[in-house]
Write a protein that holds these residues in place. Structure first.
Motif, PDB file in Angstrom:
ATOM      1  N   THR A  70       0.824  -1.211   0.000  1.00 34.77           N
ATOM      2  CA  THR A  70       0.000   0.000   0.000  1.00 34.77           C
ATOM      3  C   THR A  70       0.859   1.262   0.000  1.00 34.77           C
ATOM      4  N   ASP A  71       2.065   1.174   0.527  1.00 36.97           N
ATOM      5  CA  ASP A  71       3.033   2.273   0.479  1.00 36.97           C
ATOM      6  C   ASP A  71       4.273   1.769  -0.227  1.00 36.97           C
ATOM      7  N   ALA A  72       4.707   2.455  -1.260  1.00 34.94           N
ATOM      8  CA  ALA A  72       5.803   1.991  -2.107  1.00 34.94           C
ATOM      9  C   ALA A  72       7.032   1.639  -1.275  1.00 34.94           C
ATOM     10  N   GLY A  73       7.531   0.411  -1.479  1.00 27.28           N
ATOM     11  CA  GLY A  73       8.766  -0.015  -0.847  1.00 27.28           C
ATOM     12  C   GLY A  73       8.646  -0.388   0.617  1.00 27.28           C
ATOM     13  N   LEU A  74       7.418  -0.487   1.142  1.00 26.63           N
ATOM     14  CA  LEU A  74       7.239  -0.761   2.566  1.00 26.63           C
ATOM     15  C   LEU A  74       6.267  -1.913   2.789  1.00 26.63           C
ATOM     16  N   GLY A  75       6.522  -2.685   3.852  1.00 26.56           N
ATOM     17  CA  GLY A  75       5.534  -3.627   4.345  1.00 26.56           C
ATOM     18  C   GLY A  75       4.685  -2.917   5.384  1.00 26.56           C
ATOM     19  N   ARG A  76       3.909  -3.692   6.151  1.00 25.27           N
ATOM     20  CA  ARG A  76       3.088  -3.018   7.153  1.00 25.27           C
ATOM     21  C   ARG A  76       2.761  -3.933   8.331  1.00 25.27           C
ATOM     22  N   LEU A  77       2.416  -3.295   9.425  1.00 23.60           N
ATOM     23  CA  LEU A  77       1.990  -3.967  10.648  1.00 23.60           C
ATOM     24  C   LEU A  77       0.583  -3.501  10.977  1.00 23.60           C
ATOM     25  N   GLU A  78      -0.329  -4.447  11.115  1.00 22.76           N
ATOM     26  CA  GLU A  78      -1.690  -4.131  11.502  1.00 22.76           C
ATOM     27  C   GLU A  78      -1.937  -4.662  12.906  1.00 22.76           C
ATOM     28  N   LEU A  79      -2.949  -4.145  13.542  1.00 24.64           N
ATOM     29  CA  LEU A  79      -3.180  -4.493  14.940  1.00 24.64           C
ATOM     30  C   LEU A  79      -4.669  -4.633  15.203  1.00 24.64           C
ATOM     31  N   ALA A  80      -5.030  -5.661  15.932  1.00 22.30           N
ATOM     32  CA  ALA A  80      -6.429  -5.880  16.296  1.00 22.30           C
ATOM     33  C   ALA A  80      -6.482  -6.302  17.761  1.00 22.30           C
ATOM     34  N   VAL A  81      -7.495  -5.826  18.468  1.00 23.71           N
ATOM     35  CA  VAL A  81      -7.646  -6.112  19.888  1.00 23.71           C
ATOM     36  C   VAL A  81      -8.968  -6.814  20.142  1.00 23.71           C
ATOM     37  N   SER A  82      -8.927  -7.848  20.963  1.00 24.83           N
ATOM     38  CA  SER A  82     -10.149  -8.515  21.418  1.00 24.83           C
ATOM     39  C   SER A  82     -10.017  -8.759  22.912  1.00 24.83           C
ATOM     40  N   SER A  83     -11.132  -8.982  23.565  1.00 29.13           N
ATOM     41  CA  SER A  83     -11.109  -9.269  24.993  1.00 29.13           C
ATOM     42  C   SER A  83     -12.206 -10.254  25.333  1.00 29.13           C
ATOM     43  N   THR A  84     -11.977 -11.040  26.370  1.00 36.67           N
ATOM     44  CA  THR A  84     -12.999 -11.984  26.812  1.00 36.67           C
ATOM     45  C   THR A  84     -14.107 -11.222  27.530  1.00 36.67           C
ATOM     46  N   PRO A  85     -15.346 -11.708  27.484  1.00 38.90           N
ATOM     47  CA  PRO A  85     -16.460 -10.994  28.128  1.00 38.90           C
ATOM     48  C   PRO A  85     -16.220 -10.737  29.609  1.00 38.90           C
ATOM     49  N   GLY A  86     -15.522 -11.633  30.289  1.00 36.94           N
ATOM     50  CA  GLY A  86     -15.273 -11.457  31.712  1.00 36.94           C
ATOM     51  C   GLY A  86     -13.900 -10.912  32.015  1.00 36.94           C
ATOM     52  N   ALA A  87     -13.298 -10.197  31.049  1.00 34.49           N
ATOM     53  CA  ALA A  87     -11.936  -9.702  31.236  1.00 34.49           C
ATOM     54  C   ALA A  87     -11.815  -8.770  32.432  1.00 34.49           C
ATOM     55  N   SER A  88     -12.851  -7.999  32.709  1.00 35.24           N
ATOM     56  CA  SER A  88     -12.835  -7.128  33.879  1.00 35.24           C
ATOM     57  C   SER A  88     -14.187  -7.173  34.556  1.00 35.24           C
ATOM     58  N   GLU A  89     -14.185  -7.000  35.869  1.00 37.12           N
ATOM     59  CA  GLU A  89     -15.430  -7.060  36.629  1.00 37.12           C
ATOM     60  C   GLU A  89     -16.404  -5.962  36.209  1.00 37.12           C
ATOM     61  N   SER A  90     -15.862  -4.784  35.871  1.00 37.24           N
ATOM     62  CA  SER A  90     -16.738  -3.665  35.511  1.00 37.24           C
ATOM     63  C   SER A  90     -17.513  -3.961  34.235  1.00 37.24           C
ATOM     64  N   LEU A  91     -16.878  -4.640  33.258  1.00 39.90           N
ATOM     65  CA  LEU A  91     -17.581  -5.000  32.028  1.00 39.90           C
ATOM     66  C   LEU A  91     -18.624  -6.076  32.304  1.00 39.90           C
ATOM     67  N   ALA A  92     -18.255  -7.043  33.133  1.00 37.80           N
ATOM     68  CA  ALA A  92     -19.157  -8.161  33.406  1.00 37.80           C
ATOM     69  C   ALA A  92     -20.443  -7.711  34.092  1.00 37.80           C
ATOM     70  N   LYS A  93     -20.407  -6.575  34.770  1.00 34.85           N
ATOM     71  CA  LYS A  93     -21.570  -6.098  35.516  1.00 34.85           C
ATOM     72  C   LYS A  93     -22.472  -5.175  34.704  1.00 34.85           C
ATOM     73  N   MET A  94     -22.155  -4.963  33.423  1.00 32.88           N
ATOM     74  CA  MET A  94     -22.890  -3.962  32.654  1.00 32.88           C
ATOM     75  C   MET A  94     -24.136  -4.491  31.968  1.00 32.88           C
ATOM     76  N   GLY A  95     -24.372  -5.784  32.051  1.00 30.75           N
ATOM     77  CA  GLY A  95     -25.597  -6.329  31.484  1.00 30.75           C
ATOM     78  C   GLY A  95     -25.707  -6.072  29.994  1.00 30.75           C
ATOM     79  N   ARG A  96     -26.845  -5.475  29.593  1.00 29.40           N
ATOM     80  CA  ARG A  96     -27.090  -5.259  28.161  1.00 29.40           C
ATOM     81  C   ARG A  96     -26.118  -4.271  27.536  1.00 29.40           C
ATOM     82  N   ARG A  97     -25.495  -3.440  28.345  1.00 30.91           N
ATOM     83  CA  ARG A  97     -24.528  -2.477  27.820  1.00 30.91           C
ATOM     84  C   ARG A  97     -23.143  -3.072  27.638  1.00 30.91           C
ATOM     85  N   GLN A  98     -22.979  -4.354  28.001  1.00 29.47           N
ATOM     86  CA  GLN A  98     -21.652  -4.947  28.009  1.00 29.47           C
ATOM     87  C   GLN A  98     -21.030  -5.000  26.619  1.00 29.47           C
TER      88      GLN A  98
END
Length: 327
Positions: A70-98
């Motif tokens: 995509t850029d002449a003469g260069l490769g690239r690094l892409e990044l993606a983030v995922s998390s488990t539903p119970g990764a933090s207590e605050s997320l686990a307590k959010m119900g439908r907003r989780q």
């Protein structure tokens, strides 16, 4: 994260003021760090690492494929983030907003890691972003960049993208898949260490280009592990993040999830192994007006103190990576 009730907040801030935090640490004391490499054994994973920082745990896998330039003469690094539903207590307590809260969490962490690594998003994530399905930054959190340090953008790239170029319109496309298994605070520091451990342990297959053969047929990828090569520039340049927070009138490092739930200003400083500052991000907690805004004296103190912490973090990381390789 939801703000603590008054008595909880008073307890946490009182401990910080007395230099005895809720988990027993001093203000500038890090939690224990453990590092393991080569933790994933899949055909397209060329490097991986698991880092735990106290109770925070992150796994990073580096995959690679030959793709379009995509850029002449260069490769690239892409990044993606995922998390488990119970990764933090605050997320686990959010119900439908989780679901939305989890997307916001993943998007914000990806945004900050990209600022540290100068990485791009995956095609799937870009489609989500274009469709408005996955915001980089949740509306509840304001992210500011310090104009004195490159407006929040890295001073240099974490790896040598020229070394990923193969020929004509072909290059290596690396993807760092960041998986948050548990978050008990300071997720960016843990994730940055895991990215560094994974990128520096990655070995890419040797590629031989036959100039007299056109197209993909002229690109020969070695299947011999002994020919595999490290990513150029990774060991020298991939930064780690030191996180410092101002709570009340005091500055702490490596905040716990309880401390992150108090009104605060957070500073995320990217350091290279030579202890050059590659990136500085600042963020106000969603508690808003009670947070303390940056002062020149705060930033100067934080940078000076954080350099020593970064040095210790690099030493721990390298020592444990060497031990993991011996084992």
């Amino acid at each position: 994260m939801a703000r603590l009730c008054g008595s909880e907040e008073t307890f946490v801030l009182g401990g910080v003021a007395d230099n005895v935090r809720a988990d027993g640490r001093g203000r500038m004391e890090m939690r224990n760090v453990t590092v393991a490499t080569d933790v994933m054994d899949t055909s397209n994973c060329y490097g991986s690492a698991r880092v735990t920082l106290g109770g925070t745990e992150v796994v990073v896998c580096i995959s690679a494929e030959i793709g379009q330039v995509t850029d002449a003469g260069l490769g690239r690094l892409e990044l993606a983030v995922s998390s488990t539903p119970g990764a933090s207590e605050s997320l686990a307590k959010m119900g439908r907003r989780q679901v939305q809260a989890q997307q916001d969490f993943n998007g914000l962490l990806a945004h900050r890691l990209r600022s540290m690594l100068a990485a791009g998003g995956t095609e799937e994530e870009r489609r989500h972003l274009e469709g408005g399905e996955m915001p980089y930054v949740p509306a509840s959190e304001a992210v500011e960049r310090d104009p004195a340090v490159g407006a929040g953008e890295p001073a240099s790239t974490a790896i040598d993208y020229r070394s990923l170029f193969i020929r004509d319109d072909k290059c290596w496309v690396l993807t760092a898949d960041v998986m948050v298994l548990r978050n008990t605070g300071n997720i960016l520091s843990a994730a940055s260490m895991a990215c560094r451990a994974a990128l520096t342990s990655t070995r890419l297959p040797k590629v031989v280009v036959h100039d007299d053969v056109p197209g993909d047929e002229g690109i020969e990828v070695s299947g011999n592990d002994a020919d595999a090569i490290p990513i150029s520039g990774a060991s020298e340049n991939v930064p780690i993040c030191v996180t410092a927070c101002k709570l009340g009138e005091h500055i702490i490092t490596d905040p716990s999830s309880l401390e992150e739930a108090c009104p605060h200003t957070a500073y995320y400083i990217g350091f290279t192994p030579s202890l050059d500052v590659s990136c500085l991000l600042t963020s106000l907690s969603s508690s808003g007006l009670a947070a303390h805004y940056s002062r020149i004296g705060d930033v100067s103190t934080i940078l000076n103190t954080s350099a020593g912490i970064a040095k210790a973090m690099f030493a721990t990381l390298e020592e444990q990576m060497e031990q993991a390789m011996e084992d």
